[in-house]
Write an enzyme that holds these catalytic residues in place. Structure first.
Site, mmCIF file in Angstrom:
data_model
loop_
_atom_site.group_PDB
_atom_site.id
_atom_site.type_symbol
_atom_site.label_atom_id
_atom_site.label_comp_id
_atom_site.label_asym_id
_atom_site.label_seq_id
_atom_site.Cartn_x
_atom_site.Cartn_y
_atom_site.Cartn_z
ATOM 1 N N ASP A 87 0.816 -1.211 0.000
ATOM 2 C CA ASP A 87 0.000 0.000 0.000
ATOM 3 C C ASP A 87 0.854 1.268 0.000
ATOM 4 O OD1 ASP A 87 -2.699 -1.172 0.069
ATOM 5 O OD2 ASP A 87 -1.976 -2.043 1.939
ATOM 6 N N HIS A 111 -7.295 -3.512 -1.645
ATOM 7 C CA HIS A 111 -7.485 -2.799 -0.375
ATOM 8 C C HIS A 111 -7.738 -1.341 -0.736
ATOM 9 C CE1 HIS A 111 -7.217 -1.484 3.698
ATOM 10 N NE2 HIS A 111 -5.962 -1.080 3.668
ATOM 11 N N GLY A 137 -2.365 -14.393 0.458
ATOM 12 C CA GLY A 137 -2.299 -14.907 -0.896
ATOM 13 C C GLY A 137 -2.038 -16.402 -1.010
ATOM 14 N N GLU A 230 -0.460 -20.238 29.220
ATOM 15 C CA GLU A 230 -1.819 -19.791 29.519
ATOM 16 C C GLU A 230 -2.272 -18.647 28.619
ATOM 17 O OE1 GLU A 230 -4.274 -20.944 31.193
ATOM 18 O OE2 GLU A 230 -3.065 -22.632 31.855
HETATM 19 P P1 NAD Z 1 3.542 -7.915 -0.454
HETATM 20 O O1 NAD Z 1 4.388 -7.028 0.388
HETATM 21 O O2 NAD Z 1 3.405 -9.344 -0.092
HETATM 22 O O3 NAD Z 1 4.088 -7.914 -1.963
HETATM 23 C C1 NAD Z 1 4.471 -6.765 -2.628
HETATM 24 C C2 NAD Z 1 5.052 -7.052 -3.988
HETATM 25 O O4 NAD Z 1 5.243 -5.792 -4.657
HETATM 26 C C3 NAD Z 1 6.393 -7.734 -3.980
HETATM 27 O O5 NAD Z 1 6.434 -8.629 -5.080
HETATM 28 C C4 NAD Z 1 7.380 -6.616 -4.201
HETATM 29 O O6 NAD Z 1 8.516 -7.047 -4.869
HETATM 30 C C5 NAD Z 1 6.583 -5.687 -5.085
HETATM 31 N N1 NAD Z 1 6.971 -4.278 -4.938
HETATM 32 C C6 NAD Z 1 7.326 -3.653 -3.813
HETATM 33 N N2 NAD Z 1 7.580 -2.341 -4.071
HETATM 34 C C7 NAD Z 1 7.363 -2.188 -5.388
HETATM 35 C C8 NAD Z 1 7.467 -1.083 -6.259
HETATM 36 N N3 NAD Z 1 7.833 0.131 -5.826
HETATM 37 N N4 NAD Z 1 7.179 -1.288 -7.562
HETATM 38 C C9 NAD Z 1 6.799 -2.495 -8.020
HETATM 39 N N5 NAD Z 1 6.696 -3.574 -7.236
HETATM 40 C C10 NAD Z 1 6.985 -3.416 -5.942
HETATM 41 O O7 NAD Z 1 2.122 -7.198 -0.583
HETATM 42 P P2 NAD Z 1 0.673 -7.845 -0.311
HETATM 43 O O8 NAD Z 1 0.538 -8.176 1.131
HETATM 44 O O9 NAD Z 1 0.406 -8.885 -1.350
HETATM 45 O O10 NAD Z 1 -0.263 -6.566 -0.555
HETATM 46 C C11 NAD Z 1 -0.678 -6.178 -1.852
HETATM 47 C C12 NAD Z 1 -2.074 -5.545 -1.725
HETATM 48 O O11 NAD Z 1 -3.001 -6.540 -1.289
HETATM 49 C C13 NAD Z 1 -2.162 -4.427 -0.677
HETATM 50 O O12 NAD Z 1 -3.065 -3.460 -1.167
HETATM 51 C C14 NAD Z 1 -2.730 -5.133 0.537
HETATM 52 O O13 NAD Z 1 -3.414 -4.255 1.420
HETATM 53 C C15 NAD Z 1 -3.691 -6.084 -0.135
HETATM 54 N N6 NAD Z 1 -4.106 -7.254 0.664
HETATM 55 C C16 NAD Z 1 -3.173 -8.039 1.277
HETATM 56 C C17 NAD Z 1 -3.575 -9.171 1.971
HETATM 57 C C18 NAD Z 1 -2.578 -10.079 2.649
HETATM 58 O O14 NAD Z 1 -2.996 -10.955 3.413
HETATM 59 N N7 NAD Z 1 -1.282 -9.977 2.401
HETATM 60 C C19 NAD Z 1 -4.933 -9.509 2.042
HETATM 61 C C20 NAD Z 1 -5.870 -8.720 1.355
HETATM 62 C C21 NAD Z 1 -5.427 -7.589 0.677
#
Ligand code: NAD
Ligand code: MG
Length: 346
Positions: A87, A111, A137, A230
């Protein structure tokens, strides 16, 4: 039974033809990105993955058989751009892809933070949608491979084509969410409930409750090991019972003594003062104060975050837990070995 107050959509409500001939650019290949990309590809959708030149995720995406380019490169070739970088990185990545968004494209989120708090101001003419799976994921991917579904949320922020919702549902179907059910919400509701939940109950609330209980026992002279079992270890058993059957099923499974103690003393712990604190935390989510704080923290290279994170790692309960879990691992491995010996002996 009470009626659901929101719409829930299933496979039959989703028309996958909305993605016919479409190319989806999945930006990011982390927790959500790798699962969306692979599920979409297995559902027959053309997928491109957008990552920085130096990203360590490039090798993983390529090993999974996906074509990788920079965010700008893949957005230029895509009809749907799925924003799955962290994010905090999204505003900068959006600035890179905005010149490549054409009228009728879809900008898809998992999100609502950046849209809801105006960190991304999407161009006119594109549909802006959200499909937010309610799991990490790796589970989204595993469920898909096992022909199971993952519940998710759907929201539409900008409906330029008049088909934004139908297109979002097609995306939800392709990643496996409509198999389990997709609940309709708004960017505002998803963002505010998500932030409140993780702060007050899930991450902040539960971690502080555990540590407060642990400290109370240890300060009263009980052993750290007992306090750990606990207050932390047993938490999982209790939460699993509630996850499977609700609060009532949990109370049905514990002793009458535990039930009576919980029913009468629980409210002394989570009292009106705690509820007032929750109202305050919710108000800061709603009025944007938390978002401003977090954005400023990131702008300043995360000084508070870094310090608090270290303090959390240094808490005694972490050390006690690490040692006990190691003992557990030994015990579990030995039981498994015994089981194996027994099976072989039979
Ligand atoms: P993550 O941190 O697991 O993965 C981020 C990915 O983006 C990585 O592959 C990284 O290499 C890449 N990245 C990082 N900075 C970058 C940049 N500047 N340019 C291009 N790529 C870049 O992220 P996530 O947890 O999968 O979150 C992604 C979205 O999904 C967010 O909006 C998050 O709120 C949402 N989300 C996450 C979850 C969860 O459980 N992880 C659940 C629902 C929604
Ligand atoms: Mg969440």
């Amino acid at each position: 039974m009470t009626e659901f107050t929101t719409e829930i959509y299933y496979d039959d409500d989703a028309d996958e033809s909305h993605l016919d001939g479409a190319t989806v650019a999945v930006l990011g290949y982390g927790s959500q990105g790798h699962a969306h990309a692979q599920n979409l590809a297995d559902s027959g959708v053309d997928v491109l993955v957008g990552l920085r030149e130096e990203s360590s995720s490039r090798a993983a995406a390529e090993a999974d058989g996906l074509e990788v380019g920079t965010a700008a490169e893949v957005a230029a070739r895509a009809d749907v751009v799925s924003m799955l970088v962290p994010d905090t990185a999204q505003p900068a990545v959006y600035a890179e892809v905005e010149p490549h968004l054409e009228p009728g494209n879809v900008l898809q989120f998992a999100h609502g933070f950046n849209i809801h708090y105006n960190q991304i101001d999407p161009v006119e003419g594109v549909d802006v949608t959200m499909i937010a799976p309610k799991t990490p994921g790796h589970l989204l991917r595993r469920n898909y491979e096992n022909d199971e579904g993952t519940p998710g949320l759907l929201a539409v922020y900008q409906d330029a084509t008049g088909e934004a919702k139908a297109r979002a549902l097609a995306y939800a179907k392709a990643i496996g969410c409509t198999r389990a059910g997709v609940v309709e919400t708004t960017f505002r509701e998803e963002t505010e409930t998500d932030l409140f939940g993780e702060q007050a109950v899930l991450c902040g609330g539960i971690a502080e409750l555990i540590k407060a209980g642990y400290e109370t026992l240890v300060d009263a002279g009980y052993s750290p090991e007992m306090a750990y079992f606990e207050c932390l270890n047993e938490m999982k058993l209790i939460v699993d019972l509630m996850y499977e059957g609700g609060v009532g099923a949990m109370y049905d499974s514990v002793s009458d003594t535990a039930e009576y103690g919980g029913l009468t003393r629980g409210r002394e712990i989570i009292d009106d003062g705690v509820r007032e604190n929750m109202d305050e935390v919710l108000a800061e989510v709603q009025n944007g104060e938390f978002a401003r704080d977090w954005i400023a923290e990131n702008g300043a290279n995360r000084p508070v975050y870094t310090q608090l994170r270290q303090a959390e790692k240094d808490h005694e309960i972490e050390d006690v837990g690490a040692r006990l879990r190691e003992l557990f691992a030994w015990a579990e491995a030995e039981t498994e070995d015994e089981d194996r010996t027994r099976v072989q002996a039979d």
